[in-house]
Design a protein around this motif. Structure first.
Motif, PDB file in Angstrom:
ATOM      1  N   LEU A 158       0.814  -1.210   0.000  1.00  0.00           N
ATOM      2  CA  LEU A 158       0.000   0.000   0.000  1.00  0.00           C
ATOM      3  C   LEU A 158       0.854   1.269   0.000  1.00  0.00           C
ATOM      4  O   LEU A 158       0.493   2.265  -0.619  1.00  0.00           O
ATOM      5  CB  LEU A 158      -0.959  -0.012   1.203  1.00  0.00           C
ATOM      6  N   ASN A 159       1.996   1.180   0.668  1.00  0.00           N
ATOM      7  CA  ASN A 159       2.917   2.322   0.621  1.00  0.00           C
ATOM      8  C   ASN A 159       3.353   2.595  -0.815  1.00  0.00           C
ATOM      9  O   ASN A 159       3.466   3.740  -1.239  1.00  0.00           O
ATOM     10  CB  ASN A 159       4.167   2.041   1.463  1.00  0.00           C
ATOM     11  N   THR A 160       3.605   1.513  -1.523  1.00  0.00           N
ATOM     12  CA  THR A 160       4.015   1.656  -2.925  1.00  0.00           C
ATOM     13  C   THR A 160       2.911   2.322  -3.731  1.00  0.00           C
ATOM     14  O   THR A 160       3.165   3.205  -4.549  1.00  0.00           O
ATOM     15  CB  THR A 160       4.341   0.274  -3.525  1.00  0.00           C
ATOM     16  N   PHE A 161       1.675   1.909  -3.458  1.00  0.00           N
ATOM     17  CA  PHE A 161       0.536   2.520  -4.153  1.00  0.00           C
ATOM     18  C   PHE A 161       0.527   4.029  -3.897  1.00  0.00           C
ATOM     19  O   PHE A 161       0.408   4.839  -4.813  1.00  0.00           O
ATOM     20  CB  PHE A 161      -0.764   1.877  -3.662  1.00  0.00           C
ATOM     21  N   GLU A 162       0.692   4.381  -2.627  1.00  0.00           N
ATOM     22  CA  GLU A 162       0.669   5.791  -2.252  1.00  0.00           C
ATOM     23  C   GLU A 162       1.797   6.571  -2.911  1.00  0.00           C
ATOM     24  O   GLU A 162       1.594   7.662  -3.439  1.00  0.00           O
ATOM     25  CB  GLU A 162       0.793   5.904  -0.729  1.00  0.00           C
ATOM     26  N   LYS A 163       2.977   5.954  -2.900  1.00  0.00           N
ATOM     27  CA  LYS A 163       4.147   6.611  -3.482  1.00  0.00           C
ATOM     28  C   LYS A 163       3.931   6.832  -4.981  1.00  0.00           C
ATOM     29  O   LYS A 163       4.195   7.911  -5.513  1.00  0.00           O
ATOM     30  CB  LYS A 163       5.380   5.749  -3.231  1.00  0.00           C
ATOM     31  N   LEU A 164       3.426   5.810  -5.626  1.00  0.00           N
ATOM     32  CA  LEU A 164       3.162   5.927  -7.061  1.00  0.00           C
ATOM     33  C   LEU A 164       2.157   7.037  -7.334  1.00  0.00           C
ATOM     34  O   LEU A 164       2.274   7.794  -8.297  1.00  0.00           O
ATOM     35  CB  LEU A 164       2.624   4.595  -7.607  1.00  0.00           C
ATOM     36  N   TYR A 165       1.171   7.128  -6.444  1.00  0.00           N
ATOM     37  CA  TYR A 165       0.143   8.153  -6.625  1.00  0.00           C
ATOM     38  C   TYR A 165       0.740   9.547  -6.471  1.00  0.00           C
ATOM     39  O   TYR A 165       0.498  10.439  -7.277  1.00  0.00           O
ATOM     40  CB  TYR A 165      -0.990   7.937  -5.618  1.00  0.00           C
ATOM     41  N   GLN A 166       1.568   9.686  -5.411  1.00  0.00           N
ATOM     42  CA  GLN A 166       2.196  10.988  -5.188  1.00  0.00           C
ATOM     43  C   GLN A 166       3.139  11.373  -6.327  1.00  0.00           C
ATOM     44  O   GLN A 166       3.269  12.531  -6.672  1.00  0.00           O
ATOM     45  CB  GLN A 166       2.942  10.991  -3.855  1.00  0.00           C
ATOM     46  N   ASP A 167       3.784  10.386  -6.901  1.00  0.00           N
ATOM     47  CA  ASP A 167       4.691  10.654  -8.023  1.00  0.00           C
ATOM     48  C   ASP A 167       3.942  10.798  -9.349  1.00  0.00           C
ATOM     49  O   ASP A 167       4.562  10.956 -10.401  1.00  0.00           O
ATOM     50  CB  ASP A 167       5.708   9.520  -8.161  1.00  0.00           C
ATOM     51  N   GLY A 168       2.628  10.691  -9.278  1.00  0.00           N
ATOM     52  CA  GLY A 168       1.830  10.832 -10.491  1.00  0.00           C
ATOM     53  C   GLY A 168       1.980   9.669 -11.447  1.00  0.00           C
ATOM     54  O   GLY A 168       1.742   9.792 -12.654  1.00  0.00           O
TER      55      GLY A 168
END
Length: 728
Positions: A158-168
């Motif tokens: 889930l952290n990866t999901f969030e990071k990907l989201y923040q990085d667009g």
RNA sequence: GCGCGUAUAGCUCAGUUGGUUAGAGCGUCCGUUUUACAUGCGGAAGGUCGUUGGUUCGAGUCCAACUACGCGCACCA
């Protein structure tokens, strides 16, 4: 020695030996003797926790255990980390089939209850899987075993999901997705199987508003209700004067524009394409460029909706017939033509895939990011191009590039219940600017009751779960970050990723992309791809064909060592693995040969108490053996496991047993340089056992335990932790 | 359309940088059971290494073309 019976009985030995290993704790690299230096790691491709292991799993176990044991012998602190996969969609299907047999469906339960039931089911299966791994002789470290639904793994995912989201790099979008009406979920492009199929191309007349008409060819007349335009190729001289005119959609008489787009093939049909943005990927793209809105006419059950008027509620194929009838009655059907075209099917149930517009989460694989301004895709390609990651067999590298080149954004939403929920809420009110800027999307791993921006309580949880490959794509680092403190630093990047070539794109490519993205490092240095197991007639083994070979049945009858040898020898690099009972029997016989040769040696050297000098001719025999060892080593280092196996096999049987033993037999009997002969037999047996151990761990350990003490000769208590012979 | 692969003994397959009589398993035929193993041992039959051409002193192995089969990818409505 007396305990060695005439015939090798694996059933008796294997359990005993495995227990010996387990008690030693040496599968855990932390417990290995200090003489073992340097780290080696291999992460097990996690088997699906929804079924017992099948023969395909036996392949990876044989190969990975072979690699691990070899590295351990070579003096490495070798870690083979086991785990299991929740296998989202796959497991849900298996479980629902089970429910079906009990006359139930998932809708008899709440989503929570269903999840718990499947969870219990996979937990039970994991136990079976681990027991089976042991039967196969797997020397993996069970103290580090992981499950893709372990809390710490989910957190990383889930952290990866969030990071990907923040990085667009992850976005939610209305796109055409591959939708299976039976399973009622979307898939990524990889889960769709295209097959050649015969179909009918219908030539249909669309009247023009100004009078006259134009002919359109389509295989899907039922989607006419969703037509938003007609399109022609700008270079098509036949239709130049039609551009900009208005056509009448022939069923509901809607006015639609005639546009030009170079994606239209002039040679296909009449050269006029009807644009149905909601139900065709190409049409969707064209519509986007021309700002045409999609008009959905097929619902999620695969039936026509109210926009189809009297055809509402009909399934696609029924609607197709009806449409044609109506067109015929109105004299709008000009002709039909048989064609073969490729149609997408659900890889699981073979239903025709319905391209649908849905709001889904996608990963941007081609969007540049970071300082390097490179995309996930390009970073992965670069890792292979620069040889940081080596793919064996080499020709798969080309496949890899070819696939990566065509890669499109990856749909990671699945409309199922079993899996890791997408950590997103949607604010329905969007009262503040911040809400609106995020389009109401709130990424949160915690349960939310209100929108953190505008505090509206009118928020909705995303009902979907993540594609299983999104989590397993993070497996190498997720496991090493959570199994034991310090592992990630010691063991990452891992040395080898060993898996089947059929999941090169599904899994390996995604691990490379996500591994590099999340850790900045490649997840593994070498990818070794093995083939599929097929039967004697080259048929893929499957339950429905009834040609499956159950690995545990084989072990029961012939022993794990025989099965392992059968899976490794006679199998060329990159080719499929042909397995038959006869082949396994052949290696059962080999195991028996090893047993009896050992028995002979042990029976004939028990009066040898101390190390004698070897005669010159015996030294030469030893030198020849040394060359064989080197050859085996070289093959193993080059991942040529079949050649290594063949070398050991042939030396042991045709040179050692057939020639050397026979010669020494006479010398021992006639007392000619007897001690040298005895010692030679001992040396060759001992070292043969070591080089054979990675292939046939049980029998070699079993004999090892019976080797006699000879003064001046040292060896480890277990062959498991012996040293690979370097000089004899 | 783009890409990849395979073709070697009756069957299933090995044969890394080209080099002495081309290998294994199973099957076939003959012999063999007192001494490690009949799940064995000894021996035999069986291959113009898909076809054609080329490179080379030398090709199953490298190159080209062809034939047959298999696979992957792609927006043929």
């Amino acid at each position: 020695m007396k305990s060695l019976g005439k015939i090798y009985q694996p059933q008796k030995e294997e359990k005993k030996i495995y227990r010996l290993w387990e008690k030693s704790g040496y599968f855990n690299p932390d417990n290995l003797p200090k003489t073992k230096k340097g780290y080696f790691s291999i992460i097990m491709p996690p088997p699906n926790a929804n079924d017992p292991l099948h023969i395909g799993h036996a392949v990876f176990v044989s190969l990975e255990d072979l690699i691990t044991r070899y590295q351990r012998l070579k003096g490495k602190r070798a870690l083979w980390l086991p785990g299991t996969d929740h296998a989202g969609f796959e497991t849900q299907i298996v479980f629902e089939k089970k429910l079906e047999k009990e006359g139930k469906s998932r809708f008899d339960f709440t989503r929570e209850e269903f999840y718990q039931l499947v969870y219990q089911y996979t937990k039970k299966n994991q136990k079976t899987v681990y027991q089976q791994l042991k039967k196969l002789g797997a020397s993996c470290d069970f103290s580090r075993k992981k499950f893709t639904l372990d809390k710490d793994i989910i957190k990383i995912v889930l952290n990866t999901f969030e990071k990907l989201y923040q990085d667009g790099l992850i976005y939610r979008g209305e796109r055409i997705v591959n939708y299976c009406p039976k399973h009622q979920t979307a898939f990524s492009d990889l889960e769709v199987k295209y097959e050649e199929e015969k179909g009918t191309l219908f030539y249909i007349q669309y009247p023009l508003k100004d009078g006259g008409a134009v002919e359109v060819a389509t295989t899907r007349p039922e989607t006419i209700f969703g037509d938003m335009a007609l399109a022609i190729n700008p270079n098509d001289k036949r239709y130049q004067k039609l551009i900009g005119k208005i056509a009448i959609e022939p069923l509901t008489k809607r006015e639609i524009p005639i546009i030009e787009d170079k994606r239209v093939e002039q040679d296909f049909g009449t050269g006029v394409l009807k644009i149905t943005p909601a139900h065709d990927p190409t049409d969707f793209e064209i519509a986007q460029d021309h700002r045409l809105l999609p008009r959905r006419v097929i619902d999620f059950q695969g039936r026509l909706n109210e926009l189809a008027g009297s055809l509402k509620g009909l399934k696609v194929l029924e609607a197709r017939e009806k449409t044609i009838e109506i067109l015929k009655q109105n004299n709008l059907l000009i002709k039909t033509e048989e064609i073969t075209h490729r149609v997408g099917h659900c890889y699981k149930c073979h239903s025709t895939i319905e391209p649908m517009i849905m709001s889904q989460w996608f990963i941007s694989v081609n969007k540049p990011f970071g300082k390097e301004k490179k995309s996930l895709r390009d970073r992965a390609i670069e890792a292979v191009k620069t040889k940081k990651i080596k793919i064996i067999p080499k020709n798969f590298e080309k496949n890899f590039y070819h696939w990566m080149k065509n890669l499109k954004d990856w749909n990671i939403s699945r409309q199922i219940w079993w899996g890791i929920p997408i950590p997103v809420y949607y604010c329905q009110e969007q009262k503040t600017e911040k809400c609106q800027k995020e389009k109401g999307i709130i990424v949160s791993q915690k349960k939310l009751k209100e929108c953190p921006y505008c505090h509206s309580q009118n928020i909705v949880k995303d009902p979907d779960v993540l594609d299983t490959w999104f989590s397993s794509g993070q497996w190498p680092f997720a496991t090493l970050m959570t199994a034991k403190k310090g592992d990630f630093e010691k063991f990452y990047p891992t040395d080898v990723m060993e898996t089947g070539w059929d999941i090169l794109f599904f899994w390996v490519a995604r691990m490379i992309m996500l591994g590099i993205y999340c850790t900045g490092k490649i997840p593994f240095k070498t990818v070794y791809l093995h083939g599929l197991v097929r039967d004697k007639d080259r048929q893929k083994m499957s339950k429905s064909k009834g040609n499956v070979i159950d690995p545990l049945g084989v072990i029961e009858n012939y022993g794990a060592d025989a099965l392992r040898m059968a899976l490794i020898m006679g199998t060329g690099l990159g080719s499929d693995i042909i397995l038959s009972e006869e082949k396994i029997k052949g290696f059962r016989n080999f195991a028996n040969k090893v047993w009896n040769a050992s028995r002979f040696v042990l029976m004939n050297i028990d009066d040898l108490k101390k190390k004698p000098n070897l005669t010159k001719s015996d030294q030469k025999i030893l030198k020849d053996f040394q060359r064989v060892i080197k050859k085996v080593e070289k093959h193993l280092d080059n991942f040529r496991f079949n050649l290594a196996a063949e070398t050991v096999y042939r030396y042991f049987w045709f040179t050692f047993a057939d020639k050397i033993i026979e010669e020494m037999k006479i010398r021992i009997r006639e007392n000619k340089n007897k001690e040298s002969a005895q010692y030679l037999l001992y040396l060759i047996l001992k070292n043969s056992l070591i080089i054979l151990h990675p292939f046939m761990p049980f029998i070699t350990e079993s004999v090892w335990q019976s080797l006699p003490e000879i003064k001046g000769e040292k060896r480890e208590k277990m062959i498991l932790i012996e040293k690979w012979p370097t000089s004899l």
